[in-house]
Motif scaffolding. Structure first.
Motif, PDB file in Angstrom:
ATOM      1  N   GLY A 190      36.936 -59.935  34.169  1.00 38.29           N
ATOM      2  CA  GLY A 190      36.696 -59.961  35.488  1.00 38.29           C
ATOM      3  C   GLY A 190      36.220 -58.682  36.161  1.00 38.29           C
ATOM      4  N   GLN A 191      36.028 -57.492  35.501  1.00 34.17           N
ATOM      5  CA  GLN A 191      35.357 -56.383  35.955  1.00 34.17           C
ATOM      6  C   GLN A 191      34.069 -56.722  36.613  1.00 34.17           C
ATOM      7  OE1 GLN A 191      36.965 -56.387  33.022  1.00 34.17           O
ATOM      8  NE2 GLN A 191      38.762 -55.277  33.281  1.00 34.17           N
ATOM      9  N   ALA A 192      33.655 -56.064  37.449  1.00 33.40           N
ATOM     10  CA  ALA A 192      32.435 -56.400  38.586  1.00 33.40           C
ATOM     11  C   ALA A 192      31.826 -55.614  39.272  1.00 33.40           C
ATOM     12  CB  ALA A 192      32.647 -57.622  39.274  1.00 33.40           C
ATOM     13  N   SER A 193      30.540 -55.581  39.702  1.00 34.19           N
ATOM     14  CA  SER A 193      29.715 -54.696  40.285  1.00 34.19           C
ATOM     15  C   SER A 193      29.296 -55.545  41.762  1.00 34.19           C
ATOM     16  CB  SER A 193      28.710 -53.787  39.591  1.00 34.19           C
ATOM     17  OG  SER A 193      27.647 -54.788  39.293  1.00 34.19           O
ATOM     18  N   HIS A 194      28.853 -54.750  42.715  1.00 33.59           N
ATOM     19  CA  HIS A 194      27.817 -55.153  43.655  1.00 33.59           C
ATOM     20  C   HIS A 194      26.438 -54.883  43.105  1.00 33.59           C
ATOM     21  CE1 HIS A 194      30.680 -57.111  46.497  1.00 33.59           C
ATOM     22  NE2 HIS A 194      31.220 -55.771  46.788  1.00 33.59           N
ATOM     23  N   TYR A 195      25.472 -55.898  43.187  1.00 34.76           N
ATOM     24  CA  TYR A 195      24.340 -55.642  42.310  1.00 34.76           C
ATOM     25  C   TYR A 195      23.059 -56.366  43.000  1.00 34.76           C
ATOM     26  CZ  TYR A 195      21.333 -55.703  37.873  1.00 34.76           C
ATOM     27  OH  TYR A 195      20.204 -55.567  37.188  1.00 34.76           O
ATOM     28  N   TYR A 196      22.021 -55.773  43.274  1.00 32.50           N
ATOM     29  CA  TYR A 196      20.901 -56.571  43.853  1.00 32.50           C
ATOM     30  C   TYR A 196      19.573 -55.683  43.229  1.00 32.50           C
ATOM     31  CZ  TYR A 196      20.201 -53.181  47.571  1.00 32.50           C
ATOM     32  OH  TYR A 196      20.132 -51.911  48.329  1.00 32.50           O
ATOM     33  N   SER A 197      18.429 -56.251  43.509  1.00 28.67           N
ATOM     34  CA  SER A 197      17.173 -55.544  42.874  1.00 28.67           C
ATOM     35  C   SER A 197      16.096 -55.980  43.534  1.00 28.67           C
ATOM     36  CB  SER A 197      16.891 -56.320  41.383  1.00 28.67           C
ATOM     37  OG  SER A 197      17.948 -55.913  40.691  1.00 28.67           O
ATOM     38  N   GLN A 198      14.990 -55.091  43.739  1.00 29.15           N
ATOM     39  CA  GLN A 198      13.625 -55.596  44.232  1.00 29.15           C
ATOM     40  C   GLN A 198      12.782 -55.449  42.834  1.00 29.15           C
ATOM     41  OE1 GLN A 198      11.126 -56.957  45.145  1.00 29.15           O
ATOM     42  NE2 GLN A 198      11.576 -56.662  47.252  1.00 29.15           N
ATOM     43  N   PRO A 199      12.588 -56.516  42.364  1.00 33.85           N
ATOM     44  CA  PRO A 199      11.886 -56.744  41.305  1.00 33.85           C
ATOM     45  C   PRO A 199      10.240 -56.714  41.258  1.00 33.85           C
ATOM     46  CG  PRO A 199      12.811 -58.563  41.392  1.00 33.85           C
ATOM     47  CD  PRO A 199      13.240 -57.981  42.737  1.00 33.85           C
ATOM     48  N   PHE A 200       9.944 -56.975  42.288  1.00 36.34           N
ATOM     49  CA  PHE A 200       8.530 -57.358  42.931  1.00 36.34           C
ATOM     50  C   PHE A 200       7.645 -56.448  43.342  1.00 36.34           C
ATOM     51  CE2 PHE A 200      10.966 -61.197  43.437  1.00 36.34           C
ATOM     52  CZ  PHE A 200      10.145 -62.221  42.537  1.00 36.34           C
ATOM     53  N   TYR A 201       7.627 -55.195  43.010  1.00 35.08           N
ATOM     54  CA  TYR A 201       6.726 -53.999  43.433  1.00 35.08           C
ATOM     55  C   TYR A 201       5.519 -54.094  42.449  1.00 35.08           C
ATOM     56  CZ  TYR A 201      10.459 -51.553  45.995  1.00 35.08           C
ATOM     57  OH  TYR A 201      11.676 -51.210  46.726  1.00 35.08           O
ATOM     58  N   ARG A 202       4.322 -53.827  43.350  1.00 31.63           N
ATOM     59  CA  ARG A 202       3.137 -53.455  42.614  1.00 31.63           C
ATOM     60  C   ARG A 202       2.951 -51.957  42.757  1.00 31.63           C
ATOM     61  NH1 ARG A 202      -0.273 -56.686  39.726  1.00 31.63           N
ATOM     62  NH2 ARG A 202       0.097 -58.229  41.052  1.00 31.63           N
ATOM     63  N   VAL A 203       2.458 -51.064  41.779  1.00 28.49           N
ATOM     64  CA  VAL A 203       2.608 -49.825  41.677  1.00 28.49           C
ATOM     65  C   VAL A 203       1.168 -49.270  41.464  1.00 28.49           C
ATOM     66  CG1 VAL A 203       3.885 -48.142  40.713  1.00 28.49           C
ATOM     67  CG2 VAL A 203       4.865 -49.873  41.026  1.00 28.49           C
ATOM     68  N   SER A 204       0.943 -48.141  41.922  1.00 27.66           N
ATOM     69  CA  SER A 204      -0.260 -47.280  41.676  1.00 27.66           C
ATOM     70  C   SER A 204       0.406 -45.949  42.064  1.00 27.66           C
ATOM     71  CB  SER A 204      -1.535 -47.556  42.499  1.00 27.66           C
ATOM     72  OG  SER A 204      -1.341 -47.519  43.841  1.00 27.66           O
ATOM     73  N   GLY A 205      -0.667 -45.053  41.341  1.00 23.99           N
ATOM     74  CA  GLY A 205      -0.210 -43.608  41.320  1.00 23.99           C
ATOM     75  C   GLY A 205      -0.794 -42.752  40.209  1.00 23.99           C
ATOM     76  N   ARG A 206      -0.417 -41.523  39.862  1.00 28.38           N
ATOM     77  CA  ARG A 206      -0.883 -40.733  38.990  1.00 28.38           C
ATOM     78  C   ARG A 206       0.209 -40.076  38.255  1.00 28.38           C
ATOM     79  NH1 ARG A 206      -5.611 -36.467  39.986  1.00 28.38           N
ATOM     80  NH2 ARG A 206      -6.953 -38.717  39.697  1.00 28.38           N
ATOM     81  N   LEU A 207       0.201 -39.868  36.959  1.00 21.14           N
ATOM     82  CA  LEU A 207       1.056 -39.255  35.969  1.00 21.14           C
ATOM     83  C   LEU A 207       0.223 -38.018  35.524  1.00 21.14           C
ATOM     84  CD1 LEU A 207       1.961 -42.152  33.511  1.00 21.14           C
ATOM     85  CD2 LEU A 207       2.982 -41.430  35.751  1.00 21.14           C
ATOM     86  N   SER A 208       1.177 -36.790  35.679  1.00 16.38           N
ATOM     87  CA  SER A 208       0.533 -35.543  35.171  1.00 16.38           C
ATOM     88  C   SER A 208       1.202 -35.300  33.889  1.00 16.38           C
ATOM     89  CB  SER A 208       0.725 -34.301  36.197  1.00 16.38           C
ATOM     90  OG  SER A 208      -0.092 -34.841  37.346  1.00 16.38           O
ATOM     91  N   LEU A 209       0.554 -35.258  32.824  1.00 19.15           N
ATOM     92  CA  LEU A 209       1.222 -34.668  31.348  1.00 19.15           C
ATOM     93  C   LEU A 209       0.615 -33.623  30.980  1.00 19.15           C
ATOM     94  CD1 LEU A 209       0.921 -38.484  30.382  1.00 19.15           C
ATOM     95  CD2 LEU A 209       3.159 -37.164  30.822  1.00 19.15           C
ATOM     96  N   PRO A 210       1.111 -33.209  29.825  1.00 20.40           N
ATOM     97  CA  PRO A 210       0.321 -31.890  28.944  1.00 20.40           C
ATOM     98  C   PRO A 210      -1.042 -32.121  28.818  1.00 20.40           C
ATOM     99  CG  PRO A 210       2.472 -32.177  28.254  1.00 20.40           C
ATOM    100  CD  PRO A 210       2.330 -33.430  29.071  1.00 20.40           C
ATOM    101  N   GLU A 211      -1.406 -33.509  28.351  1.00 15.68           N
ATOM    102  CA  GLU A 211      -2.737 -33.742  28.152  1.00 15.68           C
ATOM    103  C   GLU A 211      -3.639 -33.901  29.152  1.00 15.68           C
ATOM    104  OE1 GLU A 211      -0.470 -37.333  27.013  1.00 15.68           O
ATOM    105  OE2 GLU A 211      -0.039 -35.144  27.093  1.00 15.68           O
ATOM    106  N   GLY A 212      -3.193 -33.988  30.186  1.00 19.29           N
ATOM    107  CA  GLY A 212      -3.940 -34.121  31.588  1.00 19.29           C
ATOM    108  C   GLY A 212      -3.312 -35.096  32.393  1.00 19.29           C
ATOM    109  N   ALA A 213      -4.071 -35.551  33.629  1.00 19.85           N
ATOM    110  CA  ALA A 213      -3.544 -36.413  34.487  1.00 19.85           C
ATOM    111  C   ALA A 213      -4.244 -37.773  34.184  1.00 19.85           C
ATOM    112  CB  ALA A 213      -4.080 -35.976  35.993  1.00 19.85           C
TER     113      ALA A 213
END
Length: 348
Positions: A190-213
């Motif tokens: 019976g161990q439990a948590s309160h748990y909800y999500s927002q699974p509907f995100y559309r995402v854009s952006g930039r990653l900066s990595l050693p080999e470049g952005a």
């Protein structure tokens, strides 16, 4: 001993005994005096986007499954954990009983970049506000933006020694309550948590990595969970899947491992309608490796048979508490992308 090292030791001392015999992350240990999840408690927003300091543990957990302008798969993780030393707010500033830990990562098919941060007490270095929503630690942040209500629009940023990212997320569907209106049972005891999500995100952006952005687009999933004792003493870890299926559905499936594995999940329609899943609805079969970096996930009643494969099998989180977390590709009766987290396994 410098101040940062002392801070880290204080933070680690506040965390449960990760990986010891009472259960992974100490989540099966006794926590007398802390609040416990209540199936009669209705979740209320935006209040529940914020911290619940009367509970022992809590997290704000975002994973993004991304495709680069170069046509390659990527992943990004932003996580803030709160752990309480005491069920009572007995002090202010450095004496406040709240400890914060954060993890950030960027995954490519060939590399996995990880960073970790700690903060102690109520000194403003880390925290969460529900309205307007903001979660931060140092210069890492996840904030509502553009006049958004609740979690509808977010800006997410973090950096490590060899990477950084800046992402914008827009929700294209509703919040999802798991289990019984957000009351999620994690074991036969019976161990439990309160748990909800927002699974509907559309995402854009930039990653900066050693080999470049690289510019990226994709989907993100935000998990919100708080509890005080979500596991029992026999449970050693879990396998958690969050999948964005190409037919518009979302699927969360999890297995808590122990003497008797406990399975649960949610199949979420493109319209946000939730079908709660239990062990009788789910079949999980691990593939190769320890931890397994490929899985078979089946919902026989829904005629779903999915092959889940890690984008990068070496997606180990080399943090103070090691675990495996990374993006996955989904094939089978439906295709898609997602994220997999595995805890409680021996990691090299």
């Amino acid at each position: 001993m410098n101040a940062r090292r002392w801070l880290i030791l204080l933070a680690l001392a506040a965390l449960p005994a990760w990986g010891q015999e009472e259960g992974f992350a100490g989540l099966g240990s006794d926590v007398e005096g802390f609040a416990l999840p209540d199936p009669a408690r209705a979740l209320v927003f935006p209040r529940d986007h914020g911290a619940h300091q009367d509970f022992h543990i809590e997290w704000w957990y975002l994973t993004a499954s991304l495709r680069g302008a170069d046509g390659r798969d990527y992943g990004a993780q932003w996580t803030l954990f709160r752990s309480a030393l005491s069920p009572e707010e007995t002090g202010a500033g450095w004496s406040a009983p709240q400890v914060w830990m954060a993890h950030a990562a960027v995954t490519t098919p060939e590399s996995h970049h990880v960073a970790e941060r700690f903060a102690r007490g109520g000194i403003g270095q880390a925290g969460v506000t529900p309205e307007p929503f903001a979660a931060w630690i140092d210069d890492w942040s996840m904030r509502a933006t553009g006049g958004a209500e609740g979690l509808d629009r977010l800006e997410i940023a973090a950096r490590g020694g060899d990477f950084s990212y800046a992402l914008t997320a827009k929700a294209e569907g509703p919040l999802v309550l798991h289990g019984q209106n957000g009351y999620s049972v994690k074991g036969q005891g019976g161990q439990a948590s309160h748990y909800y999500s927002q699974p509907f995100y559309r995402v854009s952006g930039r990653l900066s990595l050693p080999e470049g952005a690289v510019d990226v687009t994709g989907h993100a999933w935000l998990d919100r969970e708080w509890s005080s004792q979500p596991l029992d003493r026999s449970q050693s870890g879990w396998d958690w899947f969050a999948m964005h299926l190409d037919d518009g559905r979302k699927l969360m499936v999890a297995q808590v491992r122990g003497n008797r594995p406990f399975l649960f999940g949610s199949l979420i329609g493109a319209d946000g309608q939730v079908q709660t899943l239990d062990g009788g609805d789910i079949a999980l079969r691990p593939g190769r490796g320890t931890p397994p970096v490929s899985w078979r996930v089946e919902l026989p009643g829904e005629e779903l048979a999915l092959a889940v494969e890690a984008v990068n099998p070496a997606s180990r989180m080399t943090t103070s508490v090691p675990y495996w977390e990374g993006p996955v590709r989904v094939t089978g009766s439906v295709t898609g992308r997602g994220y997999l987290e595995m805890t409680g396994y021996p990691l090299d």
